[in-house]
Design a protein around this motif. Structure first.
Motif, PDB file in Angstrom:
ATOM      1  N   ALA A  55     -10.971 -22.761  -8.681  1.00 32.15           N
ATOM      2  CA  ALA A  55     -11.729 -23.669  -9.552  1.00 32.15           C
ATOM      3  C   ALA A  55     -11.077 -23.778 -10.929  1.00 32.15           C
ATOM      4  O   ALA A  55     -11.014 -24.874 -11.512  1.00 32.15           O
ATOM      5  N   THR A  56     -10.562 -22.678 -11.445  1.00 27.51           N
ATOM      6  CA  THR A  56      -9.894 -22.696 -12.748  1.00 27.51           C
ATOM      7  C   THR A  56      -8.640 -23.567 -12.701  1.00 27.51           C
ATOM      8  O   THR A  56      -8.424 -24.412 -13.577  1.00 27.51           O
ATOM      9  N   HIS A  57      -7.826 -23.373 -11.676  1.00 31.72           N
ATOM     10  CA  HIS A  57      -6.594 -24.160 -11.562  1.00 31.72           C
ATOM     11  C   HIS A  57      -6.887 -25.640 -11.325  1.00 31.72           C
ATOM     12  O   HIS A  57      -6.197 -26.512 -11.894  1.00 31.72           O
ATOM     13  N   LEU A  58      -7.897 -25.948 -10.515  1.00 38.28           N
ATOM     14  CA  LEU A  58      -8.264 -27.355 -10.299  1.00 38.28           C
ATOM     15  C   LEU A  58      -8.764 -28.003 -11.586  1.00 38.28           C
ATOM     16  O   LEU A  58      -8.433 -29.167 -11.877  1.00 38.28           O
ATOM     17  N   SER A  59      -9.537 -27.273 -12.367  1.00 36.65           N
ATOM     18  CA  SER A  59     -10.060 -27.805 -13.632  1.00 36.65           C
ATOM     19  C   SER A  59      -8.924 -28.079 -14.609  1.00 36.65           C
ATOM     20  O   SER A  59      -8.872 -29.147 -15.247  1.00 36.65           O
TER      21      SER A  59
ATOM     22  N   ILE B 148      -1.617 -28.420 -25.978  1.00 30.77           N
ATOM     23  CA  ILE B 148      -2.567 -27.316 -26.128  1.00 30.77           C
ATOM     24  C   ILE B 148      -3.155 -26.919 -24.776  1.00 30.77           C
ATOM     25  O   ILE B 148      -3.255 -25.731 -24.449  1.00 30.77           O
ATOM     26  N   ALA B 149      -3.545 -27.895 -23.975  1.00 29.91           N
ATOM     27  CA  ALA B 149      -4.130 -27.601 -22.664  1.00 29.91           C
ATOM     28  C   ALA B 149      -3.112 -26.934 -21.744  1.00 29.91           C
ATOM     29  O   ALA B 149      -3.454 -26.019 -20.989  1.00 29.91           O
ATOM     30  N   SER B 150      -1.860 -27.378 -21.807  1.00 25.70           N
ATOM     31  CA  SER B 150      -0.823 -26.773 -20.973  1.00 25.70           C
ATOM     32  C   SER B 150      -0.580 -25.317 -21.358  1.00 25.70           C
ATOM     33  O   SER B 150      -0.454 -24.446 -20.495  1.00 25.70           O
ATOM     34  N   ILE B 151      -0.513 -25.066 -22.657  1.00 25.43           N
ATOM     35  CA  ILE B 151      -0.320 -23.688 -23.131  1.00 25.43           C
ATOM     36  C   ILE B 151      -1.516 -22.822 -22.738  1.00 25.43           C
ATOM     37  O   ILE B 151      -1.352 -21.685 -22.290  1.00 25.43           O
ATOM     38  N   LEU B 152      -2.714 -23.356 -22.895  1.00 27.46           N
ATOM     39  CA  LEU B 152      -3.911 -22.598 -22.535  1.00 27.46           C
ATOM     40  C   LEU B 152      -3.934 -22.271 -21.048  1.00 27.46           C
ATOM     41  O   LEU B 152      -4.275 -21.154 -20.659  1.00 27.46           O
ATOM     42  N   TRP B 153      -3.564 -23.206 -20.212  1.00 24.90           N
ATOM     43  CA  TRP B 153      -3.510 -22.967 -18.768  1.00 24.90           C
ATOM     44  C   TRP B 153      -2.522 -21.840 -18.449  1.00 24.90           C
ATOM     45  O   TRP B 153      -2.806 -20.947 -17.664  1.00 24.90           O
ATOM     46  N   GLY B 154      -1.374 -21.877 -19.081  1.00 25.34           N
ATOM     47  CA  GLY B 154      -0.389 -20.820 -18.874  1.00 25.34           C
ATOM     48  C   GLY B 154      -0.898 -19.461 -19.329  1.00 25.34           C
ATOM     49  O   GLY B 154      -0.704 -18.439 -18.651  1.00 25.34           O
ATOM     50  N   LEU B 155      -1.572 -19.422 -20.469  1.00 23.26           N
ATOM     51  CA  LEU B 155      -2.101 -18.154 -20.981  1.00 23.26           C
ATOM     52  C   LEU B 155      -3.223 -17.605 -20.098  1.00 23.26           C
ATOM     53  O   LEU B 155      -3.306 -16.399 -19.866  1.00 23.26           O
ATOM     54  N   VAL B 156      -4.085 -18.478 -19.620  1.00 24.06           N
ATOM     55  CA  VAL B 156      -5.165 -18.042 -18.728  1.00 24.06           C
ATOM     56  C   VAL B 156      -4.581 -17.489 -17.434  1.00 24.06           C
ATOM     57  O   VAL B 156      -5.013 -16.443 -16.936  1.00 24.06           O
ATOM     58  N   THR B 157      -3.578 -18.154 -16.897  1.00 25.23           N
ATOM     59  CA  THR B 157      -2.931 -17.688 -15.675  1.00 25.23           C
ATOM     60  C   THR B 157      -2.273 -16.333 -15.900  1.00 25.23           C
ATOM     61  O   THR B 157      -2.393 -15.416 -15.078  1.00 25.23           O
ATOM     62  N   TRP B 158      -1.595 -16.171 -17.027  1.00 23.14           N
ATOM     63  CA  TRP B 158      -0.958 -14.889 -17.354  1.00 23.14           C
ATOM     64  C   TRP B 158      -2.006 -13.790 -17.477  1.00 23.14           C
ATOM     65  O   TRP B 158      -1.828 -12.688 -16.952  1.00 23.14           O
ATOM     66  N   PHE B 159      -3.110 -14.073 -18.185  1.00 22.91           N
ATOM     67  CA  PHE B 159      -4.146 -13.071 -18.388  1.00 22.91           C
ATOM     68  C   PHE B 159      -4.781 -12.639 -17.069  1.00 22.91           C
ATOM     69  O   PHE B 159      -5.015 -11.457 -16.842  1.00 22.91           O
ATOM     70  N   VAL B 160      -5.048 -13.585 -16.181  1.00 17.68           N
ATOM     71  CA  VAL B 160      -5.646 -13.256 -14.885  1.00 17.68           C
ATOM     72  C   VAL B 160      -4.697 -12.382 -14.073  1.00 17.68           C
ATOM     73  O   VAL B 160      -5.120 -11.419 -13.431  1.00 17.68           O
ATOM     74  N   ASN B 161      -3.403 -12.694 -14.114  1.00 16.62           N
ATOM     75  CA  ASN B 161      -2.428 -11.861 -13.403  1.00 16.62           C
ATOM     76  C   ASN B 161      -2.380 -10.446 -13.972  1.00 16.62           C
ATOM     77  O   ASN B 161      -2.301  -9.471 -13.221  1.00 16.62           O
ATOM     78  N   GLU B 162      -2.415 -10.315 -15.288  1.00 18.87           N
ATOM     79  CA  GLU B 162      -2.422  -8.988 -15.911  1.00 18.87           C
ATOM     80  C   GLU B 162      -3.703  -8.231 -15.561  1.00 18.87           C
ATOM     81  O   GLU B 162      -3.677  -7.023 -15.329  1.00 18.87           O
ATOM     82  N   LEU B 163      -4.807  -8.919 -15.516  1.00 22.60           N
ATOM     83  CA  LEU B 163      -6.087  -8.300 -15.184  1.00 22.60           C
ATOM     84  C   LEU B 163      -6.090  -7.785 -13.751  1.00 22.60           C
ATOM     85  O   LEU B 163      -6.620  -6.707 -13.468  1.00 22.60           O
ATOM     86  N   GLN B 164      -5.482  -8.522 -12.846  1.00 25.28           N
ATOM     87  CA  GLN B 164      -5.420  -8.085 -11.457  1.00 25.28           C
ATOM     88  C   GLN B 164      -4.490  -6.894 -11.281  1.00 25.28           C
ATOM     89  O   GLN B 164      -4.710  -6.059 -10.403  1.00 25.28           O
ATOM     90  N   GLN B 165      -3.470  -6.780 -12.112  1.00 26.67           N
ATOM     91  CA  GLN B 165      -2.543  -5.663 -12.005  1.00 26.67           C
ATOM     92  C   GLN B 165      -3.076  -4.396 -12.659  1.00 26.67           C
ATOM     93  O   GLN B 165      -2.615  -3.305 -12.357  1.00 26.67           O
ATOM     94  N   ALA B 166      -4.022  -4.539 -13.569  1.00 27.99           N
ATOM     95  CA  ALA B 166      -4.574  -3.386 -14.282  1.00 27.99           C
ATOM     96  C   ALA B 166      -5.405  -2.538 -13.334  1.00 27.99           C
ATOM     97  O   ALA B 166      -6.024  -3.035 -12.387  1.00 27.99           O
ATOM     98  N   ASN B 167      -5.438  -1.244 -13.616  1.00 26.59           N
ATOM     99  CA  ASN B 167      -6.223  -0.312 -12.808  1.00 26.59           C
ATOM    100  C   ASN B 167      -7.625  -0.242 -13.405  1.00 26.59           C
ATOM    101  O   ASN B 167      -7.901   0.590 -14.266  1.00 26.59           O
TER     102      ASN B 167
END
Length: 128
Positions: free
Chosen positions: A23-27, A53-72
Motif C-alpha cells: 500500500a505504501t509503494h502504490l501510494s 520532494i515526494a521522490s526523496i521521501l519515497w526513497g527515505l521511507v523505503t530505506w527506513f523500512v528496510n533498516e527496521l526489518q534488519q534490526a533485531n
C-alpha cells in the motif's frame, strides 16, 4: 481474507507487513505519477519541486523500512524478561559488595546528595 482486510489488521500490529508495504509503494507511485503529469502539463516549478520532494521521501521511507526489518526488535515480553534479569544481577552484585565490605571490616559507604561517598561515621570539621 482480502487485501484490504489484511491491510486494516496490519495497522494494529507492530512492525511492517507485506500489505502495508504494498500500500505504501502504490501510494507513492500514484503520487509520483500525478506530480510527473502535472509537471509536464503545467511546466510549473512548484510541481517539479513537489515531485523531487515526494521522490526523496519515497526513497527515505523505503530505506527506513528496510533498516527496521534488519534490526533485531524484541517484543514486550522479551524486554520485561531482560529487565528482570538485569535487576536480579544488580541485586546480586550489591549483596556481594556488602558481604565483601563485611568481611573486610569496613564501614559501608553512604552516598551523599552531592554524589560523594561519605563514611557512615560522622566527621567533625575543625575550626582554624
Amino acid at each position: 481474507m482480502s487485501f484490504f482486510q489484511d491491510l486494516w489488521q496490519s495497522i494494529f500490529e507492530p512492525g511492517t507487513s507485506p500489505q502495508l508495504l504494498i500500500a505504501t509503494h502504490l501510494s507513492f507511485a500514484s503520487l509520483i505519477l500525478v506530480l510527473a503529469w502535472l509537471s509536464y502539463a503545467t511546466r510549473n516549478v512548484h510541481f517539479f519541486a513537489l515531485l523531487a520532494i515526494a521522490s526523496i521521501l519515497w526513497g527515505l521511507v523505503t530505506w527506513f523500512v528496510n533498516e527496521l526489518q534488519q534490526a533485531n526488535l524484541r517484543d514486550n515480553d522479551e524486554l520485561a524478561q531482560a529487565q528482570e534479569e538485569e535487576f536480579e544481577k544488580s541485586e546480586k552484585d550489591q549483596k556481594e559488595q556488602e558481604e565483601d565490605q563485611g568481611k573486610r571490616g569496613t564501614r559501608p559507604q553512604i552516598s551523599s546528595a552531592t554524589g560523594a561517598n561519605v563514611s557512615s561515621r560522622r566527621v567533625r570539621s575543625r575550626k582554624t
